[in-house]
Design a protein around this motif. Structure first.
Motif, short mmCIF file in Angstrom:
data_model
loop_
_atom_site.label_atom_id
_atom_site.label_comp_id
_atom_site.label_asym_id
_atom_site.label_seq_id
_atom_site.Cartn_x
_atom_site.Cartn_y
_atom_site.Cartn_z
N PRO A 123 26.43 0.76 -9.29
CA PRO A 123 25.51 1.33 -9.14
C PRO A 123 24.23 0.56 -9.64
CG PRO A 123 26.89 1.96 -11.20
CD PRO A 123 28.10 1.30 -9.92
N SER A 124 23.34 0.71 -9.81
CA SER A 124 22.39 -0.49 -10.79
C SER A 124 22.53 0.60 -12.29
CB SER A 124 20.45 0.69 -10.54
OG SER A 124 19.83 -0.36 -10.85
N MET A 125 22.29 -0.89 -13.06
CA MET A 125 22.43 -0.85 -14.49
C MET A 125 21.25 -1.58 -14.76
SD MET A 125 25.98 0.37 -14.33
CE MET A 125 25.91 0.52 -15.73
N GLY A 126 21.17 -1.35 -16.31
CA GLY A 126 20.27 -1.71 -17.36
C GLY A 126 18.74 -2.09 -16.36
N ALA A 127 18.27 -3.10 -16.49
CA ALA A 127 16.92 -3.00 -15.30
C ALA A 127 17.38 -3.90 -14.33
CB ALA A 127 16.51 -4.62 -16.65
N GLU A 128 17.92 -2.90 -13.85
CA GLU A 128 18.51 -3.44 -11.97
C GLU A 128 19.27 -4.30 -11.87
OE1 GLU A 128 16.05 -1.46 -8.97
OE2 GLU A 128 14.38 -1.29 -10.08
N GLN A 129 20.85 -4.63 -12.08
CA GLN A 129 21.34 -5.72 -12.00
C GLN A 129 22.75 -4.10 -11.43
OE1 GLN A 129 20.80 -6.41 -16.30
NE2 GLN A 129 21.95 -5.97 -16.94
N ILE A 182 29.79 -7.60 5.26
CA ILE A 182 30.05 -6.81 3.81
C ILE A 182 28.85 -5.74 3.74
CG2 ILE A 182 29.42 -7.58 1.45
CD1 ILE A 182 31.31 -9.38 2.98
N ALA A 183 29.22 -4.75 3.44
CA ALA A 183 28.32 -3.50 3.55
C ALA A 183 27.87 -3.55 1.64
CB ALA A 183 29.33 -2.18 3.52
N LEU A 184 27.43 -2.87 1.34
CA LEU A 184 26.73 -3.07 0.11
C LEU A 184 26.27 -1.13 0.34
CD1 LEU A 184 24.29 -6.18 -0.68
CD2 LEU A 184 26.95 -5.70 -1.14
N PHE A 185 26.72 -0.52 -0.93
CA PHE A 185 26.47 0.43 -1.45
C PHE A 185 26.20 0.48 -2.62
CE2 PHE A 185 30.48 0.75 -1.32
CZ PHE A 185 31.24 2.00 -1.70
N GLY A 186 25.30 1.75 -3.25
CA GLY A 186 25.76 1.79 -4.74
C GLY A 186 24.24 3.16 -5.14
N GLU A 216 15.39 -2.27 -6.58
CA GLU A 216 15.16 -3.88 -7.01
C GLU A 216 16.80 -4.84 -6.95
OE1 GLU A 216 14.09 -7.83 -9.59
OE2 GLU A 216 12.88 -5.57 -10.17
N TRP A 217 18.01 -3.71 -7.71
CA TRP A 217 19.14 -4.33 -7.22
C TRP A 217 20.02 -4.62 -5.79
CZ3 TRP A 217 20.07 0.32 -6.90
CH2 TRP A 217 20.90 1.23 -6.11
N MET A 218 19.47 -3.66 -5.21
CA MET A 218 20.31 -4.05 -3.77
C MET A 218 19.02 -4.80 -3.48
SD MET A 218 22.20 -2.34 -2.17
CE MET A 218 22.96 -1.34 -2.33
N GLY A 239 22.26 -4.93 7.93
CA GLY A 239 20.68 -5.73 7.48
C GLY A 239 20.38 -4.71 6.09
N GLU A 240 20.85 -3.94 5.23
CA GLU A 240 20.91 -3.52 4.36
C GLU A 240 21.75 -2.66 3.48
OE1 GLU A 240 17.13 -1.54 4.43
OE2 GLU A 240 17.89 0.21 5.59
N GLY A 241 21.80 -2.54 2.38
CA GLY A 241 22.92 -1.56 1.30
C GLY A 241 21.94 -0.50 1.34
#
Length: 139
Positions: free
Chosen positions: A53-59, A81-85, A93-95, A112-114
């Protein structure tokens, strides 16, 4: 069909639910929490799904996922690589940063994207995650 390693960190359970939806899509999948993941074990994997997941200041989560990613950065070139959160605020922005990092490492981001879900995954998100799982299993 590829065996898919799904490595994730989840604070509230939303990202864990997302990981489960990907795994439930069929094919052979292994769910691994990041604290149990081994970069050495993933070196031979051609298909990996990473969730945070996104944490803090989108990280990325700083104590487990970010250190794991630092180790993984050097070994994912040529991999799919697949990304998710999940996230609760911000503009994803973190993604986008994570996608850029994967590409800079020489890997390909599947589709092409998470997949970023605001809060708890609903039926539409579950369908998207299951479709991702099917795609991963076919790679």
């Amino acid at each position: 069909m590829s065996k898919v390693s799904i490595v994730y960190w989840s604070g509230t359970g939303n990202t864990a639910m997302m990981a489960g939806s990907i795994a439930d899509a069929g094919g052979e999948a292994e769910l691994i929490t990041v604290d149990e993941a081994s970069v050495d074990a993933l070196k031979d994997a051609s298909v990996i799904a990473l969730g945070c997941p996104s944490m803090g200041a989108e990280q990325l989560e700083e104590t487990q996922m970010e250190p794991f990613m630092c180790e993984l950065d050097g070994v994912i070139a040529g991999k799919q690589i697949a990304l998710f959160g999940s996230y609760g605020w911000g503009n994803q922005e973190w993604m986008r940063d994570w996608e850029d990092r994967i590409v800079a490492d020489g890997a390909t981001v599947v589709n092409g994207e998470g997949i970023a879900v605001n809060g708890t995954p609903g039926p539409d998100a579950e369908d998207e995650l299951k479709a991702l799982g099917q795609t991963l299993a076919s790679l």
